[in-house]
Design a protein around this motif. Structure first.
Motif, PDB file in Angstrom:
ATOM      1  N   LYS A  42      70.191 219.874  20.022  1.00  0.00           N
ATOM      2  CA  LYS A  42      68.825 220.380  20.213  1.00  0.00           C
ATOM      3  C   LYS A  42      67.788 219.246  20.243  1.00  0.00           C
ATOM      4  O   LYS A  42      66.667 219.430  19.789  1.00  0.00           O
ATOM      5  CB  LYS A  42      68.445 221.389  19.116  1.00  0.00           C
ATOM      6  CG  LYS A  42      69.334 222.625  19.085  1.00  0.00           C
ATOM      7  CD  LYS A  42      68.924 223.564  17.969  1.00  0.00           C
ATOM      8  CE  LYS A  42      69.833 224.778  17.928  1.00  0.00           C
ATOM      9  NZ  LYS A  42      69.466 225.715  16.840  1.00  0.00           N
ATOM     10  N   GLU A  43      68.194 218.095  20.752  1.00  0.00           N
ATOM     11  CA  GLU A  43      67.262 216.981  20.871  1.00  0.00           C
ATOM     12  C   GLU A  43      66.999 216.702  22.341  1.00  0.00           C
ATOM     13  O   GLU A  43      67.939 216.576  23.143  1.00  0.00           O
ATOM     14  CB  GLU A  43      67.830 215.723  20.200  1.00  0.00           C
ATOM     15  CG  GLU A  43      66.884 214.536  20.241  1.00  0.00           C
ATOM     16  CD  GLU A  43      67.484 213.301  19.601  1.00  0.00           C
ATOM     17  OE1 GLU A  43      66.741 212.531  18.965  1.00  0.00           O
ATOM     18  OE2 GLU A  43      68.708 213.109  19.719  1.00  0.00           O
ATOM     19  N   GLY A  44      65.751 216.616  22.712  1.00  0.00           N
ATOM     20  CA  GLY A  44      65.391 216.328  24.083  1.00  0.00           C
ATOM     21  C   GLY A  44      65.500 214.852  24.410  1.00  0.00           C
ATOM     22  O   GLY A  44      65.620 213.995  23.522  1.00  0.00           O
ATOM     23  N   ASP A  45      65.435 214.542  25.712  1.00  0.00           N
ATOM     24  CA  ASP A  45      65.569 213.149  26.147  1.00  0.00           C
ATOM     25  C   ASP A  45      64.411 212.290  25.650  1.00  0.00           C
ATOM     26  O   ASP A  45      64.609 211.137  25.256  1.00  0.00           O
ATOM     27  CB  ASP A  45      65.640 213.099  27.673  1.00  0.00           C
ATOM     28  CG  ASP A  45      66.936 213.700  28.199  1.00  0.00           C
ATOM     29  OD1 ASP A  45      67.912 213.765  27.427  1.00  0.00           O
ATOM     30  OD2 ASP A  45      66.969 214.097  29.378  1.00  0.00           O
ATOM     31  N   LYS A  49      64.750 209.094  23.153  1.00  0.00           N
ATOM     32  CA  LYS A  49      64.251 207.778  23.541  1.00  0.00           C
ATOM     33  C   LYS A  49      63.355 207.195  22.458  1.00  0.00           C
ATOM     34  O   LYS A  49      63.458 205.998  22.132  1.00  0.00           O
ATOM     35  CB  LYS A  49      63.497 207.881  24.866  1.00  0.00           C
ATOM     36  CG  LYS A  49      63.015 206.557  25.404  1.00  0.00           C
ATOM     37  CD  LYS A  49      62.328 206.716  26.747  1.00  0.00           C
ATOM     38  CE  LYS A  49      61.842 205.372  27.274  1.00  0.00           C
ATOM     39  NZ  LYS A  49      61.147 205.528  28.589  1.00  0.00           N
ATOM     40  N   ASP A  50      62.493 208.025  21.871  1.00  0.00           N
ATOM     41  CA  ASP A  50      61.624 207.542  20.787  1.00  0.00           C
ATOM     42  C   ASP A  50      62.444 207.187  19.554  1.00  0.00           C
ATOM     43  O   ASP A  50      62.172 206.186  18.877  1.00  0.00           O
ATOM     44  CB  ASP A  50      60.584 208.604  20.448  1.00  0.00           C
ATOM     45  CG  ASP A  50      59.601 208.825  21.582  1.00  0.00           C
ATOM     46  OD1 ASP A  50      59.474 207.923  22.430  1.00  0.00           O
ATOM     47  OD2 ASP A  50      58.969 209.911  21.627  1.00  0.00           O
ATOM     48  N   ARG A  51      63.444 208.011  19.246  1.00  0.00           N
ATOM     49  CA  ARG A  51      64.286 207.725  18.071  1.00  0.00           C
ATOM     50  C   ARG A  51      65.092 206.457  18.288  1.00  0.00           C
ATOM     51  O   ARG A  51      65.309 205.673  17.354  1.00  0.00           O
ATOM     52  CB  ARG A  51      65.215 208.912  17.819  1.00  0.00           C
ATOM     53  CG  ARG A  51      66.071 208.782  16.572  1.00  0.00           C
ATOM     54  CD  ARG A  51      66.682 210.106  16.196  1.00  0.00           C
ATOM     55  NE  ARG A  51      67.628 210.572  17.192  1.00  0.00           N
ATOM     56  CZ  ARG A  51      68.932 210.294  17.182  1.00  0.00           C
ATOM     57  NH1 ARG A  51      69.431 209.535  16.207  1.00  0.00           N
ATOM     58  NH2 ARG A  51      69.727 210.761  18.111  1.00  0.00           N
ATOM     59  N   LEU A  52      65.554 206.221  19.518  1.00  0.00           N
ATOM     60  CA  LEU A  52      66.301 205.004  19.823  1.00  0.00           C
ATOM     61  C   LEU A  52      65.433 203.768  19.654  1.00  0.00           C
ATOM     62  O   LEU A  52      65.895 202.724  19.182  1.00  0.00           O
ATOM     63  CB  LEU A  52      66.839 205.087  21.251  1.00  0.00           C
ATOM     64  CG  LEU A  52      67.877 204.043  21.669  1.00  0.00           C
ATOM     65  CD1 LEU A  52      69.133 204.164  20.823  1.00  0.00           C
ATOM     66  CD2 LEU A  52      68.213 204.195  23.145  1.00  0.00           C
ATOM     67  N   ALA A  53      64.163 203.868  20.013  1.00  0.00           N
ATOM     68  CA  ALA A  53      63.255 202.727  19.862  1.00  0.00           C
ATOM     69  C   ALA A  53      62.993 202.415  18.393  1.00  0.00           C
ATOM     70  O   ALA A  53      62.694 201.265  18.045  1.00  0.00           O
ATOM     71  CB  ALA A  53      61.948 203.010  20.584  1.00  0.00           C
ATOM     72  N   ARG A  54      63.116 203.415  17.515  1.00  0.00           N
ATOM     73  CA  ARG A  54      62.867 203.191  16.079  1.00  0.00           C
ATOM     74  C   ARG A  54      64.152 202.845  15.316  1.00  0.00           C
ATOM     75  O   ARG A  54      64.097 202.593  14.112  1.00  0.00           O
ATOM     76  CB  ARG A  54      62.263 204.447  15.447  1.00  0.00           C
ATOM     77  CG  ARG A  54      60.925 204.873  15.993  1.00  0.00           C
ATOM     78  CD  ARG A  54      60.299 205.941  15.096  1.00  0.00           C
ATOM     79  NE  ARG A  54      61.192 207.064  14.871  1.00  0.00           N
ATOM     80  CZ  ARG A  54      61.210 208.186  15.588  1.00  0.00           C
ATOM     81  NH1 ARG A  54      60.375 208.332  16.606  1.00  0.00           N
ATOM     82  NH2 ARG A  54      62.041 209.157  15.297  1.00  0.00           N
TER      83      ARG A  54
END
Length: 516
Positions: A42-45, A49-54
């Protein structure tokens, strides 16, 4: 030849992805997160992307490999420079093309073997004249380099288990001329046999097939392939060997993913999301625009006919507690698996030493000590193989019964030289058997002189057979020493004439009378 170059050894295909993952996990960097941080349900793209940057991680994989190297090379390596040939001594000072000495080079090999499980170590020289062997020459330089398992494409063995040939991949960049060179990196393939080597490259054609082109070749006539496999742990497997981080790298990846999930929970907990009745929010109104300008970017709507009121919602705190507990457990298992539990506490990764019992620490130490001893045996064997190949290239050889020139520590406890002397003194006080004291004295000698020549070692062992001296022997030695001292003193104080001798006797009698 093209088909041969495309061929891979039986276990290459199933392990090459694993080797790439181990190398990438040890190296780390921001590029690692793009391949090893996963979407959750249930996670959008955009959110991913924001979580990957953090995303962030502490590289436990690199930590345990580097700690093992520090423990291994804490004590100096004993190299017998007195019995070593001149070419070997020159190699120890300058072991690689980049100018690393043998200490630095062996640290690098120990690190790489822990990461991959196995690397292939080659010995070569800068002569390309096709000579059968390389004699001592001021212009001749011997050097070593290693090949990662991903670049050891195929190999064959004799019936006795010796390496018969090996095909390795090399990378070459055309950069000789800074202005006219294209700077492209191309793959080349070098086939080493027991008598020669051959260098190829594959020219790709339009339909995807390739034609192998021979670039260079030469004879070495050493009678063996000038390389050997350096394993993390000594074993009998021909093609692969288990790495130190074969399991811990995957645990480390799980920790990084759980930390990223925990970061998402903290973000949602800090910036709670608004839930409000849909009847009070109509597109196009000023209130709608103002709500979008608030701290939240998403709004949950529900039917407010039953009298619902706007509210802020956030994830359950217990979810974060579960993730933190799992992370601590995995980190503990990473360090326990190699006996380094003392490097991390059970409760908090940021706190220093573990507060476990002394018995648990003793078991951890024994596990780590066994690992260090096995690693030292592998490095000991590898460096003596390097010496053998250097002498082979130089047209020389060592006798089979000669002792190895290099010796790595076999005991990694905290007992030092002063502790050994203290033990020796205590053994003498309790009148320990002579054989026990002789064996303990060997440890003292090893720590005092770790790199003795073979002649001195033989002489010390002969003298230790008569040590410790018996009581009768000590009395005889003392009497002989006292007699020699008396004779020396008597010669210095002989009377010059009879009158002086008579005067000395009178003084003696007078002194005796006075005393009586």
């Amino acid at each position: 030849m093209s088909r041969f170059i495309k061929r891979r050894h039986p276990e290459y295909a199933e392990n090459v992805g694993h080797w790439d993952f181990l190398e990438a996990t040890y190296r780390g960097g921001r590029a690692w997160f793009e391949d090893h941080i996963f979407h959750y349900i249930k996670e959008g793209d955009a959110e991913f992307k924001d979580r990957l940057a953090r995303a962030y991680r502490f590289n436990h994989t690199r930590e345990i490999v580097d700690l093992l190297n520090k423990y291994i090379f804490r004590s100096p390596i004993a190299r017998n420079t007195k019995d070593a040939d001149r070419v070997v001594q020159a190699f120890w000072k300058n072991a690689t093309l980049s100018g690393l000495n043998v200490d630095q080079y062996m640290k690098l090999l120990a690190n790489r073997s822990s990461v991959f499980g196995r690397v292939w170590v080659f010995v070569d020289n800068n002569r390309r004249d096709g000579a059968l062997t390389i004699s001592e020459d001021a212009k001749t330089r011997f050097y070593s380099y290693f090949v990662k398992p991903q670049d050891a494409m195929d190999m064959g063995f004799t019936e006795t288990g010796d390496l018969n040939w090996i095909l390795v991949r090399e990378y070459h960049r055309n950069d000789e001329d800074p202005l006219r060179a294209d700077g492209k990196v191309e793959e080349r393939f070098r086939l080493w046999t027991r008598d020669s080597w051959h260098l190829f490259k594959v020219n790709k054609q339009k339909r995807g097939s390739g034609q192998a082109v021979l670039l260079d070749e030469a004879m070495h006539n050493l009678g063996q392939v000038p390389c050997f496999a350096l394993d993390h742990m000594l074993g009998e497997r021909k093609y692969v060997s288990d790495a130190m981080i074969a399991d811990t790298a995957y645990l480390d990846r799980a920790v990084a993913n759980y930390l990223s999930n925990l970061d998402a929970i903290i973000q949602d907990q800090t910036f709670s999301q608004l839930a409000m009745p849909a009847q009070n929010l109509m597109p196009g109104e000023d209130d709608y625009v103002k709500l979008l300008e608030m701290g939240t970017k998403r709004i949950f709507l529900f039917n407010g006919e039953g009298g619902g009121v706007p509210m802020y919602i956030s994830p359950d705190v217990k979810q974060a507690e579960i993730i933190v507990g799992v992370i601590n457990k995995i980190i503990s298992e990473i360090y326990h698996s190699v006996g380094m539990a003392g490097e991390r506490t059970k409760q908090d990764n940021a706190v220093g030493i573990d507060n476990s019992s002394g018995v648990a620490k003793a078991y951890d130490f024994e596990r780590l000590n066994s690992l260090l001893v096995s690693k030292a045996e592998s490095l000991d064997r590898a460096e003596n193989q390097l010496v053998h190949l250097i002498l082979l290239w130089a047209g020389k050889s060592r006798a089979d019964d000669e002792a190895d020139l290099v010796r790595y520590p076999r005991d990694f406890d905290t007992r030092g030289l002063y502790d050994e002397f203290d033990i020796a003194e205590r053994l003498a006080r309790v009148e320990a058997p002579d054989v026990v004291r002789r064996e303990q004295m060997k440890d003292v000698v090893d720590k005092l002189f770790p790199a003795l020549s073979k002649d001195l070692v033989a002489e010390i062992e002969r003298e230790l057979k008569d040590w410790p001296p018996t009581a009768e022997g000590m009395i005889e030695t003392m009497q002989a020493g006292a007699g020699a001292a008396a004779r020396g003193a008597g010669q210095d104080q002989l009377p010059r004439n009879a009158e002086e001798q008579n005067r000395q006797g009178q003084v003696t009698r007078n002194t005796a009378d006075a005393g009586s």
